[in-house]
Design an enzyme around this catalytic site. Structure first.
Site, PDB file in Angstrom:
ATOM      1  N   LYS A   1      -0.100   3.321  -5.424  1.00 51.34           N
ATOM      2  CA  LYS A   1       0.229   1.887  -4.363  1.00 51.34           C
ATOM      3  C   LYS A   1       0.883   2.040  -5.323  1.00 51.34           C
ATOM      4  O   LYS A   1       2.290   0.812  -5.951  1.00 51.34           O
ATOM      5  CB  LYS A   1      -1.318   0.364  -5.015  1.00 51.34           C
ATOM      6  CG  LYS A   1      -1.874   0.582  -3.584  1.00 51.34           C
ATOM      7  CD  LYS A   1      -2.718   0.071  -3.384  1.00 51.34           C
ATOM      8  CE  LYS A   1      -3.875   0.052  -2.441  1.00 51.34           C
ATOM      9  NZ  LYS A   1      -4.545  -0.692  -2.382  1.00 51.34           N
TER      10      LYS A   1
ATOM     11  N   GLU B   1       0.844  -1.455  -0.070  1.00 54.22           N
ATOM     12  CA  GLU B   1       0.127  -0.162   0.173  1.00 54.22           C
ATOM     13  C   GLU B   1       1.468   1.478  -0.255  1.00 54.22           C
ATOM     14  O   GLU B   1       2.338   1.037  -0.208  1.00 54.22           O
ATOM     15  CB  GLU B   1      -0.663   0.293   1.355  1.00 54.22           C
ATOM     16  CG  GLU B   1      -2.002  -0.933   1.435  1.00 54.22           C
ATOM     17  CD  GLU B   1      -2.928  -1.598   2.666  1.00 54.22           C
ATOM     18  OE1 GLU B   1      -3.490  -0.570   2.822  1.00 54.22           O
ATOM     19  OE2 GLU B   1      -3.078  -2.120   2.471  1.00 54.22           O
TER      20      GLU B   1
ATOM     21  N   ARG C   1     -13.161  -8.883   2.525  1.00 48.33           N
ATOM     22  CA  ARG C   1     -12.397  -8.861   2.828  1.00 48.33           C
ATOM     23  C   ARG C   1     -11.873  -8.534   4.802  1.00 48.33           C
ATOM     24  O   ARG C   1     -12.796  -8.986   5.034  1.00 48.33           O
ATOM     25  CB  ARG C   1     -11.295  -6.975   2.748  1.00 48.33           C
ATOM     26  CG  ARG C   1     -11.879  -6.415   1.567  1.00 48.33           C
ATOM     27  CD  ARG C   1     -11.880  -5.302   1.003  1.00 48.33           C
ATOM     28  NE  ARG C   1     -11.666  -4.633  -0.400  1.00 48.33           N
ATOM     29  CZ  ARG C   1     -10.270  -4.609  -0.822  1.00 48.33           C
ATOM     30  NH1 ARG C   1      -8.940  -4.393   0.070  1.00 48.33           N
ATOM     31  NH2 ARG C   1     -10.460  -3.999  -2.136  1.00 48.33           N
TER      32      ARG C   1
END
Length: 269
Positions: free
Chosen positions: A58, A3, A259
């Site tokens: 990213k 990230e 997630r």
């Protein structure tokens, strides 16, 4: 998946070690990792100097002396190693850029890519990304305008790259913990003071993570003592069952839109 802090760490370390250096050779072992033919890629990249390395969300952008750019997205499982034939990892390398005796190995690019773009193409590729959360121009006023009227869940909204750039699964949870707010709440539930807490939590978490070197497991080069330091100080992510640093309550894990999501059920409200 790397990230913002991980890519920022890569950017800073690579600028120290390869900026200004000439790409002396190229090896391509997987054509799907690039966006043009191997012959064209080698023809346009070999012999070029990497003038600097930049980050957008990213992605990393390797600026070349020709004006062309290499756009890198590591995606899930991708990483890099800067070394030589003696010390490189025993892993399949999809692309290798040589800088004399030193080589930059791109590893795990099964979903990721290293694409060659002109400036216009590059801008088009990045055009749908939201603002950079650490830019000085990203003020609380701008943040408030973006999020004040959102109705989605905090977790799923923060990871949407079109809304804000660079936040993924790990740091959406870390930011929520810093703000003492459950990532499963929705933005429409938040008071203005909680919106402010999320904004402050985002800035604090990213600065802390970058200072620590992000959470990537693999060092960028043999003597790299920077990369991966955030693993040691991660607040909630991947800490299911471990005690909360604030209140000692065990961290819980939930699935949110497929997630994995971690938070403290006691001190995050």
């Amino acid at each position: 998946m790397p990230e913002l802090p991980e890519m920022e760490t890569y950017k800073r370390l690579l600028n120290e070690r390869i900026a200004g250096k000439l790409i002396s050779d190229i090896e391509i072992n997987r054509d799907k990792s690039i966006n043009v033919s191997s012959d064209q890629f080698i023809s346009e990249v070999k012999g070029q100097t990497v003038t600097r390395v930049e980050r957008r969300a990213k992605h990393l952008i390797f600026r070349l002396g020709s004006g062309k750019n290499l756009l890198l997205h590591l995606m899930l499982g991708g990483w890099m190693y800067l070394g030589n034939d003696e010390d490189n990892p025993d892993r399949t390398k999809q692309v290798i850029l040589s800088f004399g005796d030193e080589k930059l190995y791109f590893i795990g690019l099964r979903l990721g890519y290293l694409h060659l773009h002109g400036l216009d193409e590059l801008e088009k590729e990045l055009s749908d990304l939201g603002p950079e959360p650490l830019e000085p121009s990203f003020t609380y006023e701008i943040y408030h305008d973006i999020f004040a009227n959102r109705r989605g869940m905090i977790k799923t909204t923060l990871v949407n790259q079109e809304i804000i750039a660079g936040i993924g699964n790990c740091y959406s949870d870390e930011i929520s913990f810093e703000a003492a707010i459950k990532p499963t709440r929705t933005f429409e539930e938040l008071e203005n003071s909680e919106l402010q807490s999320l904004f402050n939590g985002m800035k604090t978490t990213f600065h802390r993570a970058i200072e620590a070197g992000g959470y990537m497991d693999n060092p960028l080069f043999k003597s790299d003592q920077k990369t991966g330091g955030y693993n040691k100080i991660c607040r909630v992510y991947d800490r299911e069952g471990e005690n909360c640093f604030r209140c000692q309550t065990p961290i819980v894990k939930e699935e949110v839109s497929s997630r994995k999501t971690f938070y403290c059920p006691n001190c995050q409200k």
